[in-house]
Design a protein around this motif. Structure first.
Motif, PDB file in Angstrom:
ATOM      1  N   LEU A 102      75.277 -19.149  49.679  1.00 25.44           N
ATOM      2  CA  LEU A 102      75.700 -19.215  48.282  1.00 25.44           C
ATOM      3  C   LEU A 102      75.150 -20.494  47.680  1.00 25.44           C
ATOM      4  O   LEU A 102      75.393 -21.590  48.203  1.00 25.44           O
TER       5      LEU A 102
ATOM      6  N   ASN B 134      72.289 -13.186  54.334  1.00 27.36           N
ATOM      7  CA  ASN B 134      71.009 -13.776  54.726  1.00 27.36           C
ATOM      8  C   ASN B 134      70.451 -13.108  55.975  1.00 27.36           C
ATOM      9  O   ASN B 134      69.265 -12.782  56.047  1.00 27.36           O
TER      10      ASN B 134
ATOM     11  N   GLU C  64      78.683 -15.903  36.148  1.00 29.61           N
ATOM     12  CA  GLU C  64      78.388 -15.129  37.340  1.00 29.61           C
ATOM     13  C   GLU C  64      78.551 -13.636  37.095  1.00 29.61           C
ATOM     14  O   GLU C  64      78.371 -12.815  37.985  1.00 29.61           O
TER      15      GLU C  64
ATOM     16  N   ASN D 278      80.049 -13.932  45.213  1.00 29.77           N
ATOM     17  CA  ASN D 278      78.609 -13.757  45.059  1.00 29.77           C
ATOM     18  C   ASN D 278      77.828 -14.280  46.264  1.00 29.77           C
ATOM     19  O   ASN D 278      76.725 -14.812  46.131  1.00 29.77           O
ATOM     20  N   TRP D 279      78.441 -14.156  47.457  1.00 29.42           N
ATOM     21  CA  TRP D 279      77.733 -14.524  48.678  1.00 29.42           C
ATOM     22  C   TRP D 279      76.586 -13.544  48.914  1.00 29.42           C
ATOM     23  O   TRP D 279      76.722 -12.337  48.692  1.00 29.42           O
ATOM     24  N   VAL D 280      75.466 -14.060  49.388  1.00 29.50           N
ATOM     25  CA  VAL D 280      74.273 -13.237  49.649  1.00 29.50           C
ATOM     26  C   VAL D 280      74.075 -13.138  51.152  1.00 29.50           C
ATOM     27  O   VAL D 280      74.016 -14.160  51.851  1.00 29.50           O
TER      28      VAL D 280
ATOM     29  N   TYR E 293      75.882 -15.550  55.607  1.00 29.65           N
ATOM     30  CA  TYR E 293      75.777 -15.460  54.155  1.00 29.65           C
ATOM     31  C   TYR E 293      75.473 -16.845  53.577  1.00 29.65           C
ATOM     32  O   TYR E 293      75.862 -17.870  54.163  1.00 29.65           O
TER      33      TYR E 293
END
Length: 582
Positions: A389, A378, A17, A374-376, A387
């Motif tokens: 993942l 949304n 990651e 490493n949450w994205v 978020y």
């Protein structure tokens, strides 16, 4: 006492990651080539010698953080996955996971390296507790985790400490079930071993106390002899239950080591061993006790069948029964705690004997999910954020919002799942099945069916979908230290009293729950979406709706309404269903 997904287990995954490599200041490494003087008759590294190396490495790590002398208080369960041969290299790494007031947990990982084939493999891992020997008293300085992996271990150390404290209670519960002793068995007294060692300066550490690793090595020696007397062969040590040092030993002590086979199962036996010390005519002092599990393997490496054991009267029968209880505990740990989260089977059967381990797994899984970095993002609407993942084909989501409510109050309100129906449209009904203790509860949750387009349907307006129900274990934890979050963890379990029923699709929750930060009043809801959960959030993730926003706005309003309206004792209500499980 427990083996879980450690920081080192996460190392490869975190490297993928892209997390920056950071060297923990308490980390100590030791590499040692195995010489014939370190080996047993099979030219394999003696476990006793390995324990000495592990203990010394961990002690140096503890002292590096404490800045003063430290001694071993206990070592949790150790499971030896592989043996190490002469000529191979032992690589030991130890570092402090967390510091409490006067004690700290040190994680230890042992790997083996073959210099000729350039291959590496894991041998074992352990968690040791060290206490300081400060002359002026005072608390240890807190350890600040720097990386994601360290944050996981720092958080889980509090859970492992909690489990150590309740270990005796688990044994008491299991000992209520009596087991019939075997007939035509080997008398236990035939396996009895007693040996005396004089503690000399080479056996002591830099504080003139008998080295903890040396005591463990002597204990392993007499346990191996006792096991050999039962099987008339050379046994292999597979695991050690917790070492607990009850008092110190010094140079000049006579250390009396006693071992006996407590019980023999089909392919393994448990040997109980204790160490007592004395000087001159003083009475014996109990130094340490441990329980070691041995196997005997044939030439193909397969475990052989062992003879049964006939326990001695009174104390022997007690040890016989306790060995059965410890075997049950080891199995629970192996299949509930030791697995990586993605390997843990859903809906593990719940009962009182494995409750502590299920609760541990429940909380640790949520803590590990929460520490992911490493949450994205949304979507976001008025400070309510969604978020996602993705990892190893598993989709998780996190919803984060702020509430103008004290964190402790939010924790008490949200931990009562029976009230969630008042703010979450996906909770149609919620029944408390059982209050296990102050921190753990069992619930049955009914959720509406999902119509076309991911829209929830009431059971009365079901358009072909089936209403779902879930049997959930809810585990809540207040902060262990300042800076820790309040945690409410949820996972599926099975109960024999609540099998799947006609008209309901039994759903599964792998990992879900709340993390509440006291400083920022930030509330985060996490869910590792199973196939039964994903339809409820899929349209939000796809950007086709923002129902998550209205749901958690309602949650925030609900918390505000209950800010100053505590329920009696702030505990979930009792249930008339309790009697079915008591």
């Amino acid at each position: 006492m427990f083996s879980v997904l450690t920081a080192w287990c996460l190392g490869d995954e975190l490297a993928e990651e892209g997390e920056e490599v950071f060297r923990n200041l308490t980390e100590v490494k030791k590499s040692q080539i195995v010489m014939p003087c370190h080996a047993n008759h099979r030219q394999e590294l003696s476990v006793g010698q390995l324990l000495k190396w592990m203990d010394s490495t961990a002690c140096l790590s503890a002292e590096r953080h404490a800045g003063c002398p430290c001694v071993t208080a206990s070592v949790d369960d150790i499971h030896f996955e592989h043996t190490i041969g002469v000529g191979q290299v032992v690589n030991i790494k130890a570092k402090v996971n967390r510091a409490f007031n006067t004690s700290m947990e040190v994680g230890i990982v042992v790997n083996c390296e073959d210099l000729f084939s350039d291959s590496h493999w894991r041998v074992c891992q352990a968690f040791a507790t060290f206490v300081t020997q400060r002359t002026m008293g005072g608390k240890l300085r807190p350890l600040v985790p720097r990386t994601q992996a360290e944050q996981v271990e720092h958080s889980l150390a509090a859970e492992r400490r909690r489990m150590r404290l309740v270990h005796a209670d688990i044994m008491k519960d299991l000992l209520t079930n009596r087991v019939q002793e075997a007939e035509k068995a080997v008398p236990a007294e035939r396996t009895q071993v007693e040996s005396v060692e004089l503690v000399l300066p080479p056996h002591a550490n830099h504080q003139v106390n008998t080295f903890g690793g040396q005591i463990m090595a002597w204990m392993e020696n007499v346990a191996t002899i006792a096991a050999s007397r039962l099987c008339n062969a050379h046994p292999t040590l597979r695991s050690i239950d917790m070492f607990h040092f009850r008092g110190p030993s010094q140079v000049g002590d006579r250390l009396v080591l006693k071992a006996i086979v407590n019980n023999a199962f089909k392919n393994s036996m448990e040997v109980g061993v204790c160490a007592e010390a004395y000087q001159g005519e003083e009475p014996l002092r109990h130094i340490n006790s441990a329980f070691m599990t041995f196997e005997v393997c044939d030439r193909d490496g397969k475990p052989c069948t062992l003879p049964k054991i006939q326990p001695e009267p009174l104390e022997g029968r007690r040890r016989y029964q306790e060995a059965i209880a410890r075997k049950k505990i080891r199995l629970d740990r192996k299949y509930i705690i030791s697995c990586k989260q993605t390997e843990v089977p859903l809906s593990v059967p719940w009962d009182l004997s494995n409750q502590v381990y299920l609760s541990y797994n429940n909380v640790s899984a949520l803590k590990m999910l929460a520490t992911r970095n490493n949450w994205v993002l949304n979507s976001e609407k008025n400070k309510v954020s969604l978020y996602t993942l993705e990892q190893k084909q598993v989709l998780s989501f996190k919803i984060e919002f702020e509430a103008d409510v004290p964190a402790e109050r939010a924790f008490m309100v949200l931990s009562d799942l029976s009230k969630r129906v008042e703010w979450d449209p996906n909770y149609e009904r919620c029944e408390l099945i059982r209050r296990v203790d102050d921190d753990d509860f069992l619930y049955r949750v009914v959720t509406p069916s999902i119509c076309r387009g991911g829209v929830s349907c009431s059971s009365s307006a079901n358009q072909g979908g089936m209403v779902q129900d879930f049997i959930l274990l809810a585990s809540r934890r207040p902060p262990c230290d300042s800076g820790d979050p309040y945690v409410i963890a949820l996972r599926s379990v099975t109960l024999p009293t609540h099998p799947p029923t006609e008209g309901y699709n039994r759903g599964e929750v792998l990992c879900a729950g709340f993390s509440i930060m006291e400083v920022s009043n930030t509330i985060s809801y996490f869910n590792q979406a199973s196939p039964e959960v994903l339809p409820y959030i899929s349209t939000d993730i796809a950007g086709l709706s923002s129902s998550f926003y209205s749901t958690f706005c309602t949650c925030s309003t609900f918390l505000q309404d209950n800010r100053d309206n505590p329920t009696p004792k702030d505990q979930p209500p009792s249930s008339t269903l309790n009697s079915t499980l008591l």
